[in-house]
Design an enzyme around this catalytic site. Structure first.
Site, PDB file in Angstrom:
ATOM      1  CE1 TYR A  75      66.388  -7.903   5.041  1.00  0.00           C
ATOM      2  CE2 TYR A  75      67.854  -8.325   3.536  1.00  0.00           C
ATOM      3  CZ  TYR A  75      66.441  -8.466   4.032  1.00  0.00           C
ATOM      4  OH  TYR A  75      66.085  -9.150   3.573  1.00  0.00           O
ATOM      5  CG  PHE A 127      67.629 -33.397  20.159  1.00  0.00           C
ATOM      6  CD1 PHE A 127      67.242 -33.323  21.743  1.00  0.00           C
ATOM      7  CD2 PHE A 127      66.594 -31.964  19.659  1.00  0.00           C
ATOM      8  CE1 PHE A 127      66.537 -32.461  22.376  1.00  0.00           C
ATOM      9  CE2 PHE A 127      65.845 -30.924  20.435  1.00  0.00           C
ATOM     10  CZ  PHE A 127      65.910 -31.448  21.819  1.00  0.00           C
ATOM     11  CG  ASP A 128      62.644 -34.076  21.443  1.00  0.00           C
ATOM     12  OD1 ASP A 128      64.601 -34.679  21.570  1.00  0.00           O
ATOM     13  OD2 ASP A 128      61.403 -33.758  21.780  1.00  0.00           O
ATOM     14  CG  ASP A 218      72.159 -32.210  16.355  1.00  0.00           C
ATOM     15  OD1 ASP A 218      72.898 -31.052  16.829  1.00  0.00           O
ATOM     16  OD2 ASP A 218      71.416 -32.633  16.358  1.00  0.00           O
ATOM     17  CB  ALA A 220      73.748 -29.089  19.821  1.00  0.00           C
ATOM     18  CE  LYS A 261      70.984 -26.971  22.294  1.00  0.00           C
ATOM     19  NZ  LYS A 261      69.357 -26.444  21.392  1.00  0.00           N
ATOM     20  CG  HIS A 453      56.849 -32.891  26.357  1.00  0.00           C
ATOM     21  ND1 HIS A 453      56.392 -33.983  25.158  1.00  0.00           N
ATOM     22  CD2 HIS A 453      57.661 -32.591  26.070  1.00  0.00           C
ATOM     23  CE1 HIS A 453      57.327 -33.254  23.785  1.00  0.00           C
ATOM     24  NE2 HIS A 453      58.384 -32.629  24.822  1.00  0.00           N
TER      25      HIS A 453
END
Ligand code: F0G
Length: 461
Positions: A75, A127-128, A218, A220, A261, A453
């Site tokens: 843990y 990004f969204d 960011d 990614a 990614k 969407h």
């Protein structure tokens, strides 16, 4: 001179395979109908080539699977945490490392510490989820891409760059005290997967340091960005992708990472930074939602797979194959007259559906129409980035306001498909180009207010 073969081969051999979902055109016609022409509603078993996303869809290596077995599930203070911490520190130089279950968890934690009402977070493009997490704190999310980023047909080496003139101007207008964070998304997923140059990273860093504003990546797709710098920017040809990535990270104060990614795993992320005071506050938030800060919502084995993925992703043979395979898809489409965002990005090729299907008005979702046609003809799943994703109804007039673009993103999972799969996709597009006038637009019959969407229902016009 060092001899180079023309053919770039997949730099791996296959140890474990998974069958593809073959279907007939008639079956796919039925599947589309049952899914209300929304590709998010299609069972993956009915998809032949899945280009919906490059996120969490990578094939792990035998060393990563071995790491899964070695994972320490304690843990607190698991050995696997220290392995991950070491890998992230070695790559980024950042002292504080917080594992999270995926990129958006890193965003939520960091922005809840640094964001808030009256604040403005600036990015080359959010990004969204980055935008949504910024706005959820009451802060404004402002995009400052360079102008060429929106000129899809104009090729350029670094269309992911931030507009530094606009950055200085906005900082002076809003006041540095109201800008808690500047973000560089590498590569810029929202605008074609385009890279950011080292020159731009340096300039943005200089401006941020002058105004004492923290700069985060960011990150990614940091490795794809590093390789583009090696290929396209003067002075980096003889540096390794790792040296380039280390230099990139040195200009910022921290990073948000979706390990799904460029860490080649199916789940995971992290947050890393130098500022121990922010890290302390982030850990307080983390413990409420993600878990104890040495596992952050992941199993010990996941941490082990990320640590190994961060090493493998910077392998030059891998990156050469990766960037070349995306470019190969782009070249194939261009040769058949398919308009794409130029140049192809690091992880995806974006097709300009507004131009390709010019007979379909924006109110009838040309991007989604193309995505459905791709599935119907070839069993290929892609994602629309257009008016289904970003269109809105005006609050007062109730008139439909379309998106600025109608793109279809073909995102390539890492180490999953081979060149013959890509040849097949190109062949399907060749067929579509000949028959494109038969492709019909779509109409929405049901849609929710938030992120429509994912759930919208449509029918052909
Ligand atoms: N930042 C960028 C640039 C991304 O592309 C994504 C995810 C995230 C953050 C969020 O990370 O999914 O791990 O929470 N992009 C995926 C895509 C979903 O398909 O482009 P996450």
């Amino acid at each position: 001179m060092h001899w180079e073969w023309k053919t770039i081969i997949e730099p791996f051999k296959i140890k474990s395979v998974e069958p593809l979902g073959f279907t007939t055109r008639e079956e796919r016609e039925q599947v589309l109908k049952e899914a209300y022409y929304n590709l998010f509603k299609i069972p993956a078993s009915k998809v032949l080539i899945d280009f919906l996303t490059d996120s969490g869809t990578s094939a792990m290596s035998s060393e990563q699977w071995a790491g899964i077995m070695r994972g320490d599930e304690s843990y607190a203070g698991a050995r696997s945490f220290y392995n991950l911490e070491k890998a992230v520190r070695d790559l980024t130089g950042y002292k504080e490392v917080l594992p999270t279950h995926q990129g958006r968890a890193s965003e939520r934690i960091l922005f809840s510490v640094l964001g808030g009402k009256g604040k403005c977070i600036i990015a080359n493009s959010h990004f969204d989820t980055t935008r949504a997490n910024t706005e959820a704190t009451g802060a404004e999310a402002l995009d400052l891409p360079v102008k060429d980023a929106l000129d899809f047909e104009k090729p350029g080496p670094f269309k992911g760059d931030m507009d530094v003139v606009a950055l200085e101007k906005i900082i002076n207008e809003k006041g540095a005290e109201n800008i808690p964070l500047v973000i560089l998304t590498v590569t810029n997923n929202s605008l074609g997967g385009q890279p950011v140059s080292m020159k731009n990273i340096c300039e943005v860093s200089r401006i941020c340091r002058k105004h004492k504003i923290p700069l985060f990546f960011d990150a990614a797709r940091f490795a794809e960005n590093s390789y583009f710098i090696k290929l396209r920017e003067h002075g980096y040809q003889n540096k390794s992708p790792k040296e380039i990535a280390q230099e990139m990270f040195s200009y910022a104060d921290g990073c948000l990472m979706s390990a799904k990614k460029d860490a080649l795993v199916n789940i995971g992320g992290f947050l890393a930074m130098n500022n121990s005071e922010w890290a302390k506050r982030c850990r307080e938030v983390e413990i409420l939602g993600e878990g104890f800060p040495t596992y952050g919502g992941l199993a010990g084995r996941d941490l082990e797979a990320i640590a190994q993925g961060l090493v493998e992703i910077l392998d030059e043979e891998y990156l050469k194959y990766r960037i070349k395979s995306v470019a190969y898809l782009g070249d194939g489409l261009r040769n058949h007259g398919i308009p794409i965002v130029e140049p192809p990005g690091g992880h995806a090729v974006y097709v300009n559906a507004m131009k390709f299907l010019s007979h379909i008005p924006q109110s009838e979702f040309p991007g989604q129409a193309l995505a459905c046609a791709l599935y119907l003809e070839g069993g290929i799943r892609a994602v629309e980035i257009g008016s289904l994703m970003f269109g809105k109804n005006d609050q007062n007039t109730k008139k439909f306001i379309p998106a600025k673009m109608e793109l279809v993103r073909l995102a390539l999972p890492r180490r999953v498909y081979t060149q013959s799969h890509i040849d097949y996709v190109i062949e399907v597009f060749e067929h579509l180009a000949k028959e494109k006038n038969k492709i019909k637009g779509l109409r929405i019959t049901e849609a929710s207010e938030v992120l429509a969407h994912f759930t919208a229902k449509l029918v052909p016009v």
